[in-house]
Design an enzyme around this catalytic site. Structure first.
Site, PDB file in Angstrom:
ATOM      1  N   ASP A 110       6.386-109.517 -44.074  1.00 25.19           N
ATOM      2  CA  ASP A 110       6.726-108.904 -42.795  1.00 25.19           C
ATOM      3  C   ASP A 110       6.531-107.391 -42.853  1.00 25.19           C
ATOM      4  O   ASP A 110       6.548-106.788 -43.934  1.00 25.19           O
ATOM      5  CB  ASP A 110       8.176-109.206 -42.418  1.00 25.19           C
ATOM      6  N   ILE A 111       6.397-106.762 -41.708  1.00 27.00           N
ATOM      7  CA  ILE A 111       6.131-105.335 -41.640  1.00 27.00           C
ATOM      8  C   ILE A 111       7.210-104.508 -42.320  1.00 27.00           C
ATOM      9  O   ILE A 111       6.935-103.459 -42.916  1.00 27.00           O
ATOM     10  CB  ILE A 111       5.939-104.884 -40.166  1.00 27.00           C
TER      11      ILE A 111
END
Length: 249
Positions: A110-111
């Site tokens: 995920d970012i």
């Protein structure tokens, strides 16, 4: 290794795009095992054949394996219109036309998640890592928003070990997470090892027990552990022994 087209190989070795190789073969002296090559579809065995371009032998690059310590606020993608991507962090030698097409990530993050990210051109290895049939383990370091008392820690570890039902999130359906190993490090931190990789799985597992994850870092994929000397955003090629750890599994 099976045979591959000469234009694919030369593109891989940074002689230009597949389209540019067509002109390159016409304008330059390229020989495979002593035979002059003009056809972009000419088949070459990278393991055994000799390729010489304008009198210079070409040392063919085998599969590429890179380890990155992903930093926060980078997207696990080749390109993104809004955010910096993990591919932006690679040096120019890994941005050839061939690699832009064939270098992939084995298991995205995920970012806002940090940690171990594996890049490779080895499609078989990528499939092995992400396939639910192979049960490739991934270990994460987790920090929680609130402290968890000892008795509740034991309860959560037991719940994870037995498998936990995860509610749906947005368009992602509910699922039953498989058995996972939880090792508490403090009242608000732990290491979790899972054997699958569903959408937001670690965050959703903890949320299902009433815990909110505020920091997440992947420490390992199978037997490959993150090189802690890599600062966030840095990367390096895998050592041969690290590649063997992944391939022998």
């Amino acid at each position: 290794m099976s045979k591959e087209r000469i234009d694919k190989i030369l593109s891989h070795e940074n002689f230009g795009s597949r389209k540019q190789i067509k002109a390159f073969l016409k304008e330059h002296n390229v020989f495979v095992n002593g035979e002059r090559v003009f056809d972009t579809a000419f088949q070459v065995n990278p393991d055994t054949d000799s390729i010489i371009a304008d009198g210079n032998p070409i040392s063919l690059t085998k599969n590429i394996y890179l380890m990155m310590n992903k930093k926060q606020n980078t997207v696990s993608a080749n390109k993104d219109g809004l955010h910096e991507t993990v591919f932006d962090l690679l040096s120019e030698e890994y941005k050839t036309p061939y690699l832009l097409e064939n270098l992939h990530i084995a298991g995205r993050l995920d970012i806002d998640t940090e940690g171990l990210l594996l890049f490779t051109t080895d499609g078989a290895l990528i499939h092995k890592i992400i396939s639910p049939k192979t049960h490739f383990s991934k270990k994460y370091f987790v920090k929680l928003e609130d402290a968890v008392k000892s008795a509740r820690q034991n309860e959560i570890a037991h719940i994870f070990a037995n498998g936990i039902h995860i509610d749906a999130e947005g368009k992602e359906p509910a699922f039953n997470a498989k058995s996972a190993s939880l090792e508490w490090k403090s009242e608000n931190s732990a290491q979790l090892t899972i054997n699958e990789g569903k959408y937001h799985q670690v965050k959703r597992m903890f949320l299902q027990t009433g815990c909110h994850v505020v920091f997440l870092k992947r420490l390992s994929i199978g037997s490959l552990y993150l090189d802690e000397s890599l600062k966030p955003g840095e990367f390096r090629p895998l050592f041969q022994k690290e590649v063997e750890l992944l391939l022998e599994r």
